[in-house]
Design a protein around this motif. Structure first.
Motif, PDB file in Angstrom:
ATOM      1  N   UNK A 523      -6.583  54.422  -3.665  1.00  0.00           N
ATOM      2  CA  UNK A 523      -6.048  55.161  -4.562  1.00  0.00           C
ATOM      3  C   UNK A 523      -5.077  54.499  -5.662  1.00  0.00           C
ATOM      4  N   UNK A 524      -4.196  53.502  -5.114  1.00  0.00           N
ATOM      5  CA  UNK A 524      -3.404  52.811  -5.969  1.00  0.00           C
ATOM      6  C   UNK A 524      -4.100  52.084  -7.043  1.00  0.00           C
ATOM      7  N   UNK A 525      -5.401  51.633  -6.607  1.00  0.00           N
ATOM      8  CA  UNK A 525      -6.018  50.527  -7.711  1.00  0.00           C
ATOM      9  C   UNK A 525      -6.955  51.457  -8.514  1.00  0.00           C
ATOM     10  N   UNK A 526      -7.080  52.541  -8.232  1.00  0.00           N
ATOM     11  CA  UNK A 526      -8.282  53.598  -8.976  1.00  0.00           C
ATOM     12  C   UNK A 526      -7.614  53.980 -10.409  1.00  0.00           C
ATOM     13  N   UNK A 527      -8.486  54.063 -11.363  1.00  0.00           N
ATOM     14  CA  UNK A 527      -7.954  54.434 -12.708  1.00  0.00           C
ATOM     15  C   UNK A 527      -7.718  55.852 -12.506  1.00  0.00           C
ATOM     16  N   UNK A 528      -7.162  56.552 -13.677  1.00  0.00           N
ATOM     17  CA  UNK A 528      -6.833  58.018 -13.630  1.00  0.00           C
ATOM     18  C   UNK A 528      -8.129  58.799 -13.586  1.00  0.00           C
ATOM     19  N   UNK A 533     -11.896  62.239 -10.179  1.00  0.00           N
ATOM     20  CA  UNK A 533     -13.084  62.542  -9.639  1.00  0.00           C
ATOM     21  C   UNK A 533     -12.774  62.704  -8.040  1.00  0.00           C
ATOM     22  N   UNK A 534     -11.996  61.380  -7.501  1.00  0.00           N
ATOM     23  CA  UNK A 534     -11.397  61.944  -5.763  1.00  0.00           C
ATOM     24  C   UNK A 534     -10.959  63.192  -5.728  1.00  0.00           C
ATOM     25  N   UNK A 560     -18.741  56.784  -4.150  1.00  0.00           N
ATOM     26  CA  UNK A 560     -17.758  56.323  -5.404  1.00  0.00           C
ATOM     27  C   UNK A 560     -17.164  55.393  -5.609  1.00  0.00           C
ATOM     28  N   UNK A 561     -16.982  54.427  -4.577  1.00  0.00           N
ATOM     29  CA  UNK A 561     -16.369  53.278  -4.423  1.00  0.00           C
ATOM     30  C   UNK A 561     -17.268  52.036  -4.159  1.00  0.00           C
ATOM     31  N   UNK A 562     -18.313  52.247  -3.642  1.00  0.00           N
ATOM     32  CA  UNK A 562     -19.008  51.037  -2.979  1.00  0.00           C
ATOM     33  C   UNK A 562     -20.339  50.898  -4.152  1.00  0.00           C
TER      34      UNK A 562
END
Length: 608
Positions: A523-528, A533-534, A560-562
């Motif tokens: 979550x820290x490294x994800x964009x807004x 979406x999360x 969503x992340x892979x």
């Protein structure tokens, strides 16, 4: 102790300065010279000489007449005195200070091995229920517990100890995959899961003696919702709750903003453990030395820089612990890996079979419920923003080579957060030429990236750095402490992080945590946009009444992340425990620890 240190310092200094092979002879020296060696006054030297003579440690012959120097003869090995002092310090619970005694220059290096050999016999089971002495299990610990406050828990090591001291409203039973009563004996919701009611047990007591009531539950949940900042790891658990109130002394009701069938799972999290309102008031929580107070099977009797002590709570509302005490001492950071493995073997906890076990000992092994990971920072400019750059790194990790190189014989390559139920094909992750093509295609110009990690992951970081350098990617390594790994501003300074997920028993809740915890890398490294979406995906999952459908959709979130290579999975690892047949009730949990409550000592076990 101070006198023994001064003796050792004086003896080693004279041996070193005069370059003599031994000091079991008269050595010419003056009071003035001794004052220089010990950094004290000549008056104090005379007092020390008298005390050491009375102890039988030295023979002191004063110089007679002008120009005649005094002589000193040392009768005792400095290492023997320091070893005796170190044993006293360990018995007082301070292993760190004990180890510091052996830092002195000029000591025989074998003294540390002698000390560790003794230490191995010090750890383990002690006591006798027949004699009335407390039954105690002593354990060494290499990594320190950061916090025992449930609302602050982020790391699995801390969570394990919180589980010993606290309880939750509900309990997730991994054996049946279902929720069971905890501090609440019953619970219910309305038709659309927007109102949840919990009915508390009577006569549950906190460690300080007071009975738990609904007011404590209301206080604990409101504290979880409000304490800290937006990055606090566990505020998300009750973010959908609009109001929490005590219906009566033993009934608590939660009203939500939206349907949430996951709420019982959330309140079964030990981050939502119940604490006494009178102890955890705002003024008292500011006291860093305050010992935790919960309703769990063990009371925390000690938590400081030297270690942790747990004592069985006799008024526990369930079956009490068999052992009376669990004592854990922190092993200093300067103990080498080789010596740590020797010491750890004395207790029987092994990582990846680095030591052979006695033939008659029992063995247990568990696959950790999680994976080590590489997570890329999308909130910072750099080459990691390019999909083909991230794909290139995926193609050079060579996980099988990493396992072989580091001797991680019971690790396996990971392609998911959770280990597969059956063996899978080896990953095609050693394609350096294809990786170089991708780097050219994305216009990579050789910029270095910064990779952060903790001490335990340094070998992995150095392996990845070497793999990257082989295809022209420069990697700057930066080691963080566990505490630094909780600070979002520090995390955002890096381009990529080596971390991992070690899930608790509740797979559904723990996988959701990956996307919700404010200071975890995903979550820290994800964009807004990614965070939105999360959150929207999880809200839809929470509104799903069917548990199996929820779990499948939670597992599907990994796409969503892979799919965009935001997270690369490294290794699944196992932990092995080998232990004497005398120890019973040993059961590993998915955090890699064995549960303390059910351990007991069987004196008549047969060692075959």
């Amino acid at each position: 102790m101070q006198l023994a240190l001064q003796y050792a310092q004086l003896k080693t200094s004279i041996t070193r300065v005069l370059q003599i092979p031994h000091t079991y002879m008269d050595v010419p020296v003056s009071v003035e010279e001794i004052a220089g060696y010990l950094y004290c006054t000549e008056r104090n030297v005379k007092i020390l000489i008298r005390k050491m003579s009375e102890m039988g440690w030295i023979v002191w012959t004063p110089g007679r007449g002008r120009g005649h120097r005094s002589a000193i003869r040392f009768l005792v090995a400095a290492e023997d005195l320091l070893l005796a002092e170190a044993k006293v310090l360990v018995e007082q619970g301070n292993l760190n200070n004990a180890m510091s005694l052996f830092h002195m220059e000029g000591l025989d290096g074998g003294v540390i091995d002698r000390f560790l050999a003794w230490l191995g016999s010090y750890f383990g089971y002690r006591g006798n229920c027949e004699s009335g002495n407390p039954e105690t299990l002593r354990l060494p610990m290499q990594f320190r517990v950061l916090t025992l406050d449930p609302v602050d828990i982020l790391f699995s090591r801390d969570l394990h100890f919180v589980k010993q001291a606290f309880d939750t409203l509900l309990y997730y039973n991994p054996l049946c995959g279902c929720l069971e009563p905890g501090l609440a004996h019953e619970w219910a919701c309305n038709d659309n899961a927007t109102v949840w009611t919990f009915y508390l047990r009577k006569r549950v007591r906190f460690h300080h003696g007071r009975e738990m009531t609904a007011d404590d539950v209301v206080f604990s949940f409101n504290r979880l919702r409000s304490l800290g900042t937006e990055y606090s790891p566990n505020r998300w658990l009750l973010r959908s709750v609009r109001e929490i109130r005590a219906v009566d002394r033993l009934t608590v009701r939660l009203e939500l903003d939206a349907p949430n069938y996951m709420l019982p799972h959330y309140v079964s999290s030990y981050q939502a453990a119940i604490v006494p309102a009178d102890v955890y008031s705002a003024s008292k929580v500011a006291d860093a030395s305050m010992l935790p107070v919960g309703t769990g099977p063990f009371r925390i009797a000690r938590h400081d820089t030297g270690g942790l002590t747990l004592e069985a709570f006799e008024d526990y509302y369930k079956e009490c612990a068999h052992l009376d005490r669990i004592e854990l001492l922190y092993v200093p950071d300067n103990v080498s890996d080789r010596r740590w493995q020797q010491l750890n073997f004395q207790m029987g906890k092994l990582n990846h079979y680095k030591q052979p076990a006695p033939a008659h000992w029992y063995k247990k092994e568990v696959m950790m419920l999680g994976s080590s990971t590489l997570v890329f920072n999308f909130r910072k400019k750099g080459p990691q923003q390019e999909l083909k750059f991230r794909q290139a790194i995926q193609l050079i990790l060579n996980r099988s080579g990493l396992i072989k190189e580091l001797g991680l014989y019971h690790a396996r390559p990971a392609a998911d957060f959770l280990p597969p139920e059956s063996p899978t094909a080896e990953p095609e992750d050693h394609q350096p030429e294809r990786a170089k093509e991708l780097l050219r295609e994305c216009g990579y110009e050789g910029e270095s990236i910064t990779m952060i990690f903790t001490l335990k992951n340094r070998p992995h970081a150095e392996w990845i750095q070497s793999c990257c350098q082989a295809v022209g990617i420069g990697v700057v390594l930066k080691e963080y402490t566990f505490e630094q790994m909780t600070k979002v501003p520090l995390l955002l300074e890096a381009d990529v992080i080596i971390g991992g997920v070690v899930a608790d028993d509740d797979e559904a809740r723990c996988l959701i945590e990956v996307y919700k915890v404010g200071n975890l890398a995903v979550r820290t490294y994800a964009t807004d946009e990614q965070r939105l979406v999360f959150d929207e995906t999880i809200a839809a999952i929470e509104a799903e009444p069917d548990a199996q459908e929820r779990l499948q959709r939670i597992r599907g979130m990994q796409d969503l992340i892979s799919d965009n290579y935001a997270v690369l999975f490294l290794l699944h690892t196992t932990q092995q425990l080998v232990y004497s047949p005398h120890l019973q009730g040993i059961a590993f949990n998915t955090l890699g620890w064995f549960d303390f409550k059910n351990i007991w000592f069987r004196s008549d076990s047969m060692e075959e």
